[in-house]
Design an enzyme around this catalytic site. Structure first.
Site, mmCIF file in Angstrom:
data_model
loop_
_atom_site.group_PDB
_atom_site.id
_atom_site.type_symbol
_atom_site.label_atom_id
_atom_site.label_comp_id
_atom_site.label_asym_id
_atom_site.label_seq_id
_atom_site.Cartn_x
_atom_site.Cartn_y
_atom_site.Cartn_z
ATOM 1 C CB CYS A 1 -1.124 0.097 1.283
ATOM 2 S SG CYS A 1 -2.138 0.994 0.879
ATOM 3 C CG HIS B 1 -3.940 -3.442 3.516
ATOM 4 N ND1 HIS B 1 -2.794 -3.194 4.019
ATOM 5 C CD2 HIS B 1 -4.303 -2.354 2.619
ATOM 6 C CE1 HIS B 1 -2.558 -1.815 3.978
ATOM 7 N NE2 HIS B 1 -3.334 -1.180 3.198
#
Length: 482
Positions: A331, A430
Protein backbone atom coordinates in the site's frame (compact mmCIF):
# COMPACT_ATOMS: atom_id res chain seq x y z
CA UNK A 1 -30.70 -18.76 26.49
CA UNK A 2 -31.52 -15.05 26.59
CA UNK A 3 -29.19 -12.35 27.88
CA UNK A 4 -30.64 -9.72 30.23
CA UNK A 5 -28.99 -6.68 28.60
CA UNK A 6 -30.04 -5.30 25.22
CA UNK A 7 -27.04 -2.94 25.32
CA UNK A 8 -24.01 -3.40 27.60
CA UNK A 9 -20.93 -1.18 27.48
CA UNK A 10 -17.37 -2.13 28.43
CA UNK A 11 -15.16 0.82 29.35
CA UNK A 12 -11.57 0.87 30.60
CA UNK A 13 -9.65 2.81 33.21
CA UNK A 14 -6.87 3.28 30.63
CA UNK A 15 -6.14 2.63 26.99
CA UNK A 16 -5.21 -1.02 26.38
CA UNK A 17 -6.88 -2.16 29.59
CA UNK A 18 -8.43 -5.04 27.65
CA UNK A 19 -11.77 -3.61 26.50
CA UNK A 20 -11.46 -5.06 22.99
CA UNK A 21 -10.70 -8.58 24.17
CA UNK A 22 -13.41 -8.54 26.86
CA UNK A 23 -16.00 -7.49 24.26
CA UNK A 24 -14.74 -10.14 21.84
CA UNK A 25 -14.88 -12.80 24.56
CA UNK A 26 -18.42 -11.87 25.58
CA UNK A 27 -19.48 -11.92 21.92
CA UNK A 28 -18.10 -15.43 21.51
CA UNK A 29 -19.72 -16.65 24.75
CA UNK A 30 -23.13 -15.25 23.79
CA UNK A 31 -22.85 -16.70 20.30
CA UNK A 32 -22.29 -20.12 21.89
CA UNK A 33 -25.54 -19.65 23.82
CA UNK A 34 -27.51 -18.79 20.71
CA UNK A 35 -27.83 -15.09 21.54
CA UNK A 36 -27.80 -12.82 18.49
CA UNK A 37 -25.02 -10.47 19.58
CA UNK A 38 -23.23 -7.72 17.67
CA UNK A 39 -20.15 -5.63 18.60
CA UNK A 40 -20.27 -1.85 18.54
CA UNK A 41 -17.76 0.92 19.13
CA UNK A 42 -19.18 4.45 18.77
CA UNK A 43 -15.85 6.11 18.02
CA UNK A 44 -12.50 4.52 17.29
CA UNK A 45 -9.14 6.17 16.69
CA UNK A 46 -6.83 3.69 14.99
CA UNK A 47 -4.63 3.20 11.95
CA UNK A 48 -5.49 -0.50 11.74
CA UNK A 49 -8.74 -0.86 9.84
CA UNK A 50 -10.76 -3.43 7.92
CA UNK A 51 -12.99 -3.28 4.85
CA UNK A 52 -16.57 -4.44 5.31
CA UNK A 53 -18.76 -6.35 2.90
CA UNK A 54 -20.80 -3.18 2.31
CA UNK A 55 -17.68 -1.40 1.05
CA UNK A 56 -16.88 0.68 4.12
CA UNK A 57 -14.04 0.98 6.62
CA UNK A 58 -14.13 0.17 10.34
CA UNK A 59 -11.64 -0.41 13.12
CA UNK A 60 -9.78 -3.69 13.06
CA UNK A 61 -10.93 -4.55 16.58
CA UNK A 62 -14.59 -4.44 15.57
CA UNK A 63 -13.90 -6.75 12.62
CA UNK A 64 -12.30 -9.20 15.07
CA UNK A 65 -15.27 -8.90 17.44
CA UNK A 66 -17.60 -9.58 14.52
CA UNK A 67 -15.74 -12.83 13.88
CA UNK A 68 -16.19 -13.68 17.57
CA UNK A 69 -19.92 -13.00 17.27
CA UNK A 70 -20.24 -15.00 14.06
CA UNK A 71 -21.51 -12.05 12.00
CA UNK A 72 -20.15 -10.23 8.96
CA UNK A 73 -18.38 -6.91 9.72
CA UNK A 74 -20.58 -3.91 8.90
CA UNK A 75 -20.03 -0.17 9.06
CA UNK A 76 -22.71 0.22 11.75
CA UNK A 77 -20.40 -1.64 14.14
CA UNK A 78 -18.01 1.35 14.17
CA UNK A 79 -19.84 4.43 12.84
CA UNK A 80 -17.01 6.89 13.61
CA UNK A 81 -13.41 6.00 12.73
CA UNK A 82 -10.60 8.52 13.12
CA UNK A 83 -7.35 7.80 11.29
CA UNK A 84 -4.57 10.16 12.46
CA UNK A 85 -2.53 11.75 9.66
CA UNK A 86 -0.55 14.01 11.98
CA UNK A 87 -0.20 14.75 15.68
CA UNK A 88 -3.15 17.16 15.56
CA UNK A 89 -5.21 16.04 12.54
CA UNK A 90 -7.10 12.97 11.40
CA UNK A 91 -9.21 11.64 8.58
CA UNK A 92 -12.82 11.45 9.80
CA UNK A 93 -14.69 8.39 8.53
CA UNK A 94 -18.45 8.20 9.14
CA UNK A 95 -20.45 5.08 8.35
CA UNK A 96 -17.44 3.69 6.53
CA UNK A 97 -16.77 6.63 4.20
CA UNK A 98 -14.34 9.54 4.42
CA UNK A 99 -16.19 12.67 5.47
CA UNK A 100 -13.36 15.17 6.03
CA UNK A 101 -9.84 15.84 7.26
CA UNK A 102 -10.07 17.72 10.56
CA UNK A 103 -7.81 18.98 13.29
CA UNK A 104 -8.60 18.00 16.87
CA UNK A 105 -10.32 21.28 17.74
CA UNK A 106 -12.63 21.25 14.71
CA UNK A 107 -13.55 17.62 15.31
CA UNK A 108 -14.42 18.38 18.92
CA UNK A 109 -17.01 20.88 17.67
CA UNK A 110 -18.20 18.35 15.07
CA UNK A 111 -19.02 15.71 17.69
CA UNK A 112 -22.66 16.76 17.93
CA UNK A 113 -23.05 15.75 14.27
CA UNK A 114 -21.02 12.59 14.83
CA UNK A 115 -23.25 11.61 17.76
CA UNK A 116 -26.25 11.47 15.45
CA UNK A 117 -24.43 8.97 13.23
CA UNK A 118 -23.56 6.94 16.33
CA UNK A 119 -27.15 6.85 17.56
CA UNK A 120 -28.48 5.93 14.10
CA UNK A 121 -26.13 2.94 13.90
CA UNK A 122 -26.93 1.82 17.45
CA UNK A 123 -30.66 1.96 16.74
CA UNK A 124 -30.30 -0.08 13.55
CA UNK A 125 -28.32 -2.75 15.41
CA UNK A 126 -30.91 -2.88 18.21
CA UNK A 127 -33.54 -3.70 15.62
CA UNK A 128 -31.53 -6.66 14.30
CA UNK A 129 -29.86 -8.24 17.35
CA UNK A 130 -30.69 -9.39 20.87
CA UNK A 131 -27.67 -7.64 22.39
CA UNK A 132 -25.37 -4.80 21.33
CA UNK A 133 -21.99 -5.27 23.07
CA UNK A 134 -20.34 -1.86 23.18
CA UNK A 135 -16.65 -1.02 23.57
CA UNK A 136 -15.58 2.35 24.91
CA UNK A 137 -12.47 4.25 23.85
CA UNK A 138 -9.55 5.27 26.03
CA UNK A 139 -10.91 6.11 29.46
CA UNK A 140 -14.06 7.88 30.72
CA UNK A 141 -11.82 9.73 33.20
CA UNK A 142 -10.30 11.95 30.49
CA UNK A 143 -11.79 15.17 31.85
CA UNK A 144 -10.64 17.29 28.91
CA UNK A 145 -12.74 15.18 26.52
CA UNK A 146 -15.93 14.87 28.60
CA UNK A 147 -17.68 17.79 26.91
CA UNK A 148 -19.52 16.42 23.81
CA UNK A 149 -18.24 12.91 24.58
CA UNK A 150 -19.55 10.25 22.22
CA UNK A 151 -17.07 7.46 22.97
CA UNK A 152 -17.66 6.59 26.63
CA UNK A 153 -20.11 7.89 29.25
CA UNK A 154 -21.58 10.43 26.84
CA UNK A 155 -22.88 7.55 24.76
CA UNK A 156 -23.87 5.43 27.77
CA UNK A 157 -25.89 8.30 29.23
CA UNK A 158 -27.59 8.99 25.90
CA UNK A 159 -28.81 5.40 25.41
CA UNK A 160 -29.12 4.67 29.16
CA UNK A 161 -27.05 1.48 29.21
CA UNK A 162 -25.09 -0.16 32.06
CA UNK A 163 -21.30 -0.01 32.08
CA UNK A 164 -18.64 -2.51 33.14
CA UNK A 165 -15.26 -0.96 33.98
CA UNK A 166 -12.09 -2.93 33.09
CA UNK A 167 -8.69 -2.30 34.70
CA UNK A 168 -5.34 -3.88 33.83
CA UNK A 169 -3.58 -5.16 36.96
CA UNK A 170 -0.42 -5.94 34.97
CA UNK A 171 0.26 -2.19 34.75
CA UNK A 172 0.24 -1.85 38.53
CA UNK A 173 -1.96 0.43 40.63
CA UNK A 174 -5.17 -1.32 39.65
CA UNK A 175 -7.16 -0.19 42.71
CA UNK A 176 -6.08 3.43 42.23
CA UNK A 177 -7.08 3.20 38.58
CA UNK A 178 -10.59 2.04 39.47
CA UNK A 179 -11.21 4.37 42.41
CA UNK A 180 -9.66 7.34 40.60
CA UNK A 181 -11.77 6.72 37.50
CA UNK A 182 -14.97 6.55 39.54
CA UNK A 183 -14.03 9.77 41.30
CA UNK A 184 -13.80 11.55 37.93
CA UNK A 185 -17.34 10.52 36.95
CA UNK A 186 -20.62 12.29 37.61
CA UNK A 187 -23.08 10.78 40.07
CA UNK A 188 -25.30 9.38 37.32
CA UNK A 189 -22.27 7.87 35.57
CA UNK A 190 -21.14 6.20 38.79
CA UNK A 191 -24.63 4.74 39.26
CA UNK A 192 -24.65 3.16 35.81
CA UNK A 193 -21.27 1.51 36.44
CA UNK A 194 -22.46 -1.92 37.61
CA UNK A 195 -19.10 -3.48 38.46
CA UNK A 196 -15.45 -4.02 37.71
CA UNK A 197 -13.24 -6.47 35.86
CA UNK A 198 -9.62 -6.90 36.93
CA UNK A 199 -7.78 -8.02 33.83
CA UNK A 200 -4.45 -9.78 33.13
CA UNK A 201 -3.96 -11.19 36.64
CA UNK A 202 -1.17 -13.67 37.31
CA UNK A 203 -0.31 -15.06 40.69
CA UNK A 204 -2.12 -16.36 43.76
CA UNK A 205 -5.71 -15.08 43.83
CA UNK A 206 -5.70 -15.37 47.64
CA UNK A 207 -3.20 -12.51 47.78
CA UNK A 208 -5.56 -10.33 45.76
CA UNK A 209 -8.69 -10.99 47.80
CA UNK A 210 -8.02 -8.42 50.57
CA UNK A 211 -7.74 -5.73 47.89
CA UNK A 212 -10.97 -6.88 46.27
CA UNK A 213 -12.76 -6.76 49.63
CA UNK A 214 -11.46 -3.23 50.24
CA UNK A 215 -12.48 -2.07 46.75
CA UNK A 216 -16.00 -3.46 47.02
CA UNK A 217 -16.49 -1.94 50.47
CA UNK A 218 -15.17 1.47 49.38
CA UNK A 219 -17.15 1.70 46.14
CA UNK A 220 -20.21 -0.37 46.96
CA UNK A 221 -19.79 -2.13 43.63
CA UNK A 222 -18.75 -5.73 42.90
CA UNK A 223 -15.65 -7.06 41.22
CA UNK A 224 -17.46 -9.16 38.63
CA UNK A 225 -14.43 -11.17 37.54
CA UNK A 226 -10.66 -11.46 37.74
CA UNK A 227 -9.41 -12.54 34.33
CA UNK A 228 -6.06 -14.27 33.84
CA UNK A 229 -3.08 -13.12 31.82
CA UNK A 230 -3.16 -15.28 28.69
CA UNK A 231 0.07 -15.81 26.78
CA UNK A 232 0.44 -16.60 23.10
CA UNK A 233 -2.81 -15.11 21.82
CA UNK A 234 -3.18 -14.41 18.11
CA UNK A 235 -5.59 -11.47 17.95
CA UNK A 236 -5.65 -8.43 15.67
CA UNK A 237 -4.18 -5.39 17.43
CA UNK A 238 -6.38 -2.30 17.47
CA UNK A 239 -3.50 0.10 16.88
CA UNK A 240 -0.23 -0.18 18.83
CA UNK A 241 2.47 -2.53 17.57
CA UNK A 242 2.60 -5.48 19.93
CA UNK A 243 5.99 -6.52 21.33
CA UNK A 244 7.57 -9.18 19.13
CA UNK A 245 8.40 -12.44 20.83
CA UNK A 246 11.96 -13.68 21.12
CA UNK A 247 13.46 -14.57 17.76
CA UNK A 248 12.76 -18.14 16.70
CA UNK A 249 13.45 -18.49 13.00
CA UNK A 250 16.61 -18.00 11.00
CA UNK A 251 14.87 -16.03 8.21
CA UNK A 252 14.96 -12.37 9.21
CA UNK A 253 12.28 -9.91 8.13
CA UNK A 254 12.57 -6.23 9.10
CA UNK A 255 9.86 -3.59 8.91
CA UNK A 256 10.42 0.14 9.56
CA UNK A 257 8.02 1.28 12.27
CA UNK A 258 6.78 4.34 10.39
CA UNK A 259 5.28 7.20 12.45
CA UNK A 260 1.98 6.83 10.54
CA UNK A 261 2.21 3.11 9.85
CA UNK A 262 -1.20 1.61 9.08
CA UNK A 263 -2.47 -1.97 9.15
CA UNK A 264 0.64 -3.52 10.63
CA UNK A 265 -1.65 -6.50 11.27
CA UNK A 266 -0.59 -7.46 7.72
CA UNK A 267 2.50 -8.97 9.34
CA UNK A 268 0.86 -10.96 12.14
CA UNK A 269 1.22 -14.15 10.12
CA UNK A 270 4.97 -13.55 9.84
CA UNK A 271 5.11 -12.94 13.59
CA UNK A 272 3.56 -16.38 14.09
CA UNK A 273 5.72 -18.22 11.53
CA UNK A 274 8.16 -20.60 13.29
CA UNK A 275 10.90 -20.00 10.72
CA UNK A 276 10.68 -16.19 10.66
CA UNK A 277 12.41 -13.65 12.91
CA UNK A 278 10.33 -10.47 12.53
CA UNK A 279 11.69 -7.07 13.66
CA UNK A 280 9.95 -3.68 13.70
CA UNK A 281 12.75 -1.10 13.60
CA UNK A 282 11.94 2.08 15.49
CA UNK A 283 13.36 5.58 15.26
CA UNK A 284 17.02 5.76 16.18
CA UNK A 285 17.53 1.98 16.18
CA UNK A 286 20.18 0.46 13.91
CA UNK A 287 18.85 -1.22 10.79
CA UNK A 288 19.78 -4.91 11.02
CA UNK A 289 20.79 -7.12 8.13
CA UNK A 290 17.81 -8.99 6.75
CA UNK A 291 16.63 -11.49 4.17
CA UNK A 292 13.48 -9.47 3.49
CA UNK A 293 12.61 -5.79 4.04
CA UNK A 294 8.91 -4.85 4.03
CA UNK A 295 7.73 -1.27 3.71
CA UNK A 296 4.30 -1.16 5.41
CA UNK A 297 1.19 0.85 4.76
CA UNK A 298 1.13 4.52 5.74
CA UNK A 299 -1.52 7.12 6.48
CA UNK A 300 0.93 9.85 5.39
CA UNK A 301 3.14 8.46 2.63
CA UNK A 302 5.14 11.61 1.93
CA UNK A 303 5.70 12.34 5.62
CA UNK A 304 6.84 8.79 6.25
CA UNK A 305 9.16 8.98 3.24
CA UNK A 306 10.88 11.92 4.94
CA UNK A 307 11.18 9.83 8.10
CA UNK A 308 12.73 6.94 6.13
CA UNK A 309 15.34 9.28 4.69
CA UNK A 310 16.16 10.74 8.09
CA UNK A 311 16.70 7.23 9.46
CA UNK A 312 18.98 6.14 6.57
CA UNK A 313 16.62 3.53 5.12
CA UNK A 314 17.05 4.38 1.38
CA UNK A 315 20.78 3.61 1.42
CA UNK A 316 20.20 0.50 3.53
CA UNK A 317 17.53 -0.78 1.11
CA UNK A 318 19.80 -0.26 -1.90
CA UNK A 319 22.65 -2.05 -0.13
CA UNK A 320 20.25 -4.85 0.80
CA UNK A 321 19.26 -5.24 -2.88
CA UNK A 322 22.88 -5.24 -4.06
CA UNK A 323 23.53 -8.22 -1.81
CA UNK A 324 20.55 -10.12 -3.26
CA UNK A 325 17.90 -9.35 -0.63
CA UNK A 326 14.20 -9.00 -1.37
CA UNK A 327 11.87 -6.04 -0.77
CA UNK A 328 8.07 -5.91 -0.49
CA UNK A 329 6.06 -2.68 -0.42
CA UNK A 330 2.46 -2.81 0.81
CA UNK A 331 0.00 0.00 0.00
CA UNK A 332 1.80 3.20 1.12
CA UNK A 333 5.03 1.19 1.12
CA UNK A 334 4.30 0.25 -2.50
CA UNK A 335 3.88 3.94 -3.37
CA UNK A 336 7.25 4.68 -1.73
CA UNK A 337 8.98 2.27 -4.12
CA UNK A 338 8.12 4.42 -7.16
CA UNK A 339 9.67 7.57 -8.56
CA UNK A 340 7.37 10.22 -7.09
CA UNK A 341 4.35 10.68 -4.81
CA UNK A 342 2.15 13.65 -5.75
CA UNK A 343 -0.55 15.08 -3.47
CA UNK A 344 -1.95 18.14 -5.32
CA UNK A 345 -4.95 18.56 -3.00
CA UNK A 346 -3.16 17.91 0.27
CA UNK A 347 -5.13 14.74 1.03
CA UNK A 348 -2.53 13.49 3.52
CA UNK A 349 -0.98 16.76 4.67
CA UNK A 350 0.48 19.70 2.85
CA UNK A 351 -0.08 19.82 -0.90
CA UNK A 352 2.92 19.10 -3.10
CA UNK A 353 5.10 16.27 -4.36
CA UNK A 354 7.98 14.22 -3.00
CA UNK A 355 10.60 12.08 -4.72
CA UNK A 356 10.15 8.44 -3.77
CA UNK A 357 12.79 5.71 -3.59
CA UNK A 358 13.03 5.27 -7.38
CA UNK A 359 13.09 1.46 -7.26
CA UNK A 360 10.07 0.95 -9.53
CA UNK A 361 9.05 2.81 -12.70
CA UNK A 362 5.88 4.21 -11.19
CA UNK A 363 4.31 7.49 -10.05
CA UNK A 364 1.48 7.84 -7.55
CA UNK A 365 -0.99 10.71 -7.33
CA UNK A 366 -3.27 11.07 -4.31
CA UNK A 367 -6.96 11.56 -5.08
CA UNK A 368 -10.08 12.29 -3.00
CA UNK A 369 -11.67 8.96 -3.92
CA UNK A 370 -10.68 6.22 -1.49
CA UNK A 371 -10.51 2.63 -2.75
CA UNK A 372 -12.26 0.29 -0.32
CA UNK A 373 -12.94 -3.29 -1.32
CA UNK A 374 -12.51 -6.90 -0.34
CA UNK A 375 -10.65 -8.85 -3.02
CA UNK A 376 -9.39 -12.30 -3.92
CA UNK A 377 -7.20 -13.73 -6.62
CA UNK A 378 -3.91 -15.54 -7.20
CA UNK A 379 -0.19 -14.86 -6.88
CA UNK A 380 1.03 -14.08 -10.40
CA UNK A 381 4.69 -14.47 -9.37
CA UNK A 382 4.10 -18.05 -8.24
CA UNK A 383 4.07 -20.88 -10.76
CA UNK A 384 1.35 -22.65 -8.79
CA UNK A 385 -0.76 -19.44 -8.68
CA UNK A 386 -1.45 -19.70 -4.96
CA UNK A 387 -4.80 -18.17 -3.91
CA UNK A 388 -4.75 -14.91 -1.99
CA UNK A 389 -7.56 -13.09 -0.15
CA UNK A 390 -7.33 -9.55 1.21
CA UNK A 391 -8.61 -6.00 0.98
CA UNK A 392 -7.63 -2.61 -0.45
CA UNK A 393 -7.65 0.70 1.46
CA UNK A 394 -5.88 3.53 -0.38
CA UNK A 395 -6.35 6.96 -1.89
CA UNK A 396 -3.51 6.99 -4.41
CA UNK A 397 -3.59 6.00 -8.08
CA UNK A 398 -0.33 4.55 -9.41
CA UNK A 399 0.74 4.55 -13.06
CA UNK A 400 3.89 3.53 -14.91
CA UNK A 401 5.73 0.76 -16.68
CA UNK A 402 6.33 -1.21 -13.48
CA UNK A 403 2.65 -2.18 -13.45
CA UNK A 404 3.07 -4.07 -16.73
CA UNK A 405 4.50 -6.95 -14.69
CA UNK A 406 1.91 -7.51 -11.95
CA UNK A 407 2.51 -9.34 -8.68
CA UNK A 408 -1.07 -10.63 -8.39
CA UNK A 409 -4.15 -11.23 -10.47
CA UNK A 410 -7.04 -9.88 -8.40
CA UNK A 411 -10.66 -10.36 -9.43
CA UNK A 412 -9.43 -10.99 -12.98
CA UNK A 413 -7.28 -7.83 -13.23
CA UNK A 414 -3.52 -7.29 -12.87
CA UNK A 415 -2.46 -5.84 -9.51
CA UNK A 416 0.82 -4.61 -8.09
CA UNK A 417 4.27 -4.88 -9.63
CA UNK A 418 7.26 -7.20 -9.78
CA UNK A 419 10.66 -5.80 -10.75
CA UNK A 420 12.50 -7.16 -13.77
CA UNK A 421 15.19 -8.73 -11.59
CA UNK A 422 12.58 -10.37 -9.35
CA UNK A 423 13.87 -8.70 -6.15
CA UNK A 424 11.10 -6.15 -5.54
CA UNK A 425 7.39 -6.81 -5.14
CA UNK A 426 4.78 -4.10 -4.63
CA UNK A 427 1.04 -4.35 -3.98
CA UNK A 428 -1.98 -2.47 -2.67
CA UNK A 429 -3.23 -5.72 -1.17
CA UNK A 430 -3.58 -5.80 2.63
CA UNK A 431 -3.79 -9.25 4.24
CA UNK A 432 -1.53 -10.74 1.60
CA UNK A 433 0.09 -13.13 4.12
CA UNK A 434 -3.16 -14.33 5.69
CA UNK A 435 -3.88 -17.47 3.67
CA UNK A 436 -1.58 -20.50 4.14
CA UNK A 437 -0.99 -20.83 0.38
CA UNK A 438 -0.17 -17.15 -0.11
CA UNK A 439 2.28 -16.88 2.79
CA UNK A 440 4.07 -20.02 1.56
CA UNK A 441 4.32 -18.60 -1.96
CA UNK A 442 5.55 -15.18 -0.75
CA UNK A 443 8.14 -16.74 1.56
CA UNK A 444 9.41 -19.01 -1.25
CA UNK A 445 9.76 -15.92 -3.46
CA UNK A 446 11.66 -14.17 -0.65
CA UNK A 447 14.02 -17.11 -0.23
CA UNK A 448 12.54 -19.14 2.63
CA UNK A 449 11.90 -22.75 1.67
CA UNK A 450 10.02 -24.27 4.56
CA UNK A 451 7.49 -27.00 5.17
CA UNK A 452 5.95 -24.87 7.92
CA UNK A 453 3.11 -22.50 7.22
CA UNK A 454 0.63 -20.37 9.16
CA UNK A 455 -3.18 -20.42 9.09
CA UNK A 456 -4.17 -17.07 10.60
CA UNK A 457 -7.88 -17.89 10.59
CA UNK A 458 -7.36 -21.05 12.66
CA UNK A 459 -5.03 -19.23 15.08
CA UNK A 460 -7.54 -16.42 15.51
CA UNK A 461 -10.43 -18.81 16.17
CA UNK A 462 -8.42 -20.75 18.73
CA UNK A 463 -7.47 -17.52 20.53
CA UNK A 464 -11.07 -16.29 20.57
CA UNK A 465 -12.13 -19.58 22.14
CA UNK A 466 -9.37 -19.27 24.76
CA UNK A 467 -10.35 -15.77 25.85
CA UNK A 468 -14.02 -16.78 25.87
CA UNK A 469 -13.33 -19.76 28.13
CA UNK A 470 -11.36 -17.54 30.50
CA UNK A 471 -14.14 -14.90 30.52
CA UNK A 472 -16.96 -17.29 31.42
CA UNK A 473 -16.96 -16.12 35.09
CA UNK A 474 -17.74 -12.58 33.92
CA UNK A 475 -20.72 -13.71 31.87
CA UNK A 476 -22.02 -15.76 34.81
CA UNK A 477 -21.65 -12.76 37.13
CA UNK A 478 -23.44 -10.43 34.71
CA UNK A 479 -26.40 -12.80 34.42
CA UNK A 480 -26.54 -13.29 38.20
CA UNK A 481 -26.31 -9.54 38.82
CA UNK A 482 -29.38 -8.79 36.72
Amino acid sequence: MSFPYSTLMVQGTTSDAGKSTVVAALCRLLKRRGVRVVPFKPQNMALNSAVTADGGEIGRAQALQAVAAGVSPHTDMNPILLKPSSDIGAQVIIHGKVRAEMNARDYHQYKTVAMQAVLESHERLLQQYDCVMVEGAGSPAEINLRDRDIANMGFAEKVDCPVVLVADIDRGGVFAHIVGTLDCLSESERRRTIGFVINRFRGDIKLLEPGIDWLEQKTGKPVLAVLPYLHGLFLDAEDAVQPVQAARGAFRVVVPSLPRMSNHTDFDALRAHPDVDLHFVRQGEPIPQADLIILPGSKNTRGDLEWLRAQGWPDQIKRHLRYGGKVIGVCGGFQMLGREVIDPLGMEGRAGSSPALGLLDMTTEMSPQKQLKQVQGVCAFDGEQAPVIGYEIHMGVSTGGALDTPAFTIDGRPEGALSADGQILGTYLHGLFDTPQAISALMRWAGLHSHNTVDTSALREASLDRIADATQPLLDALIALK
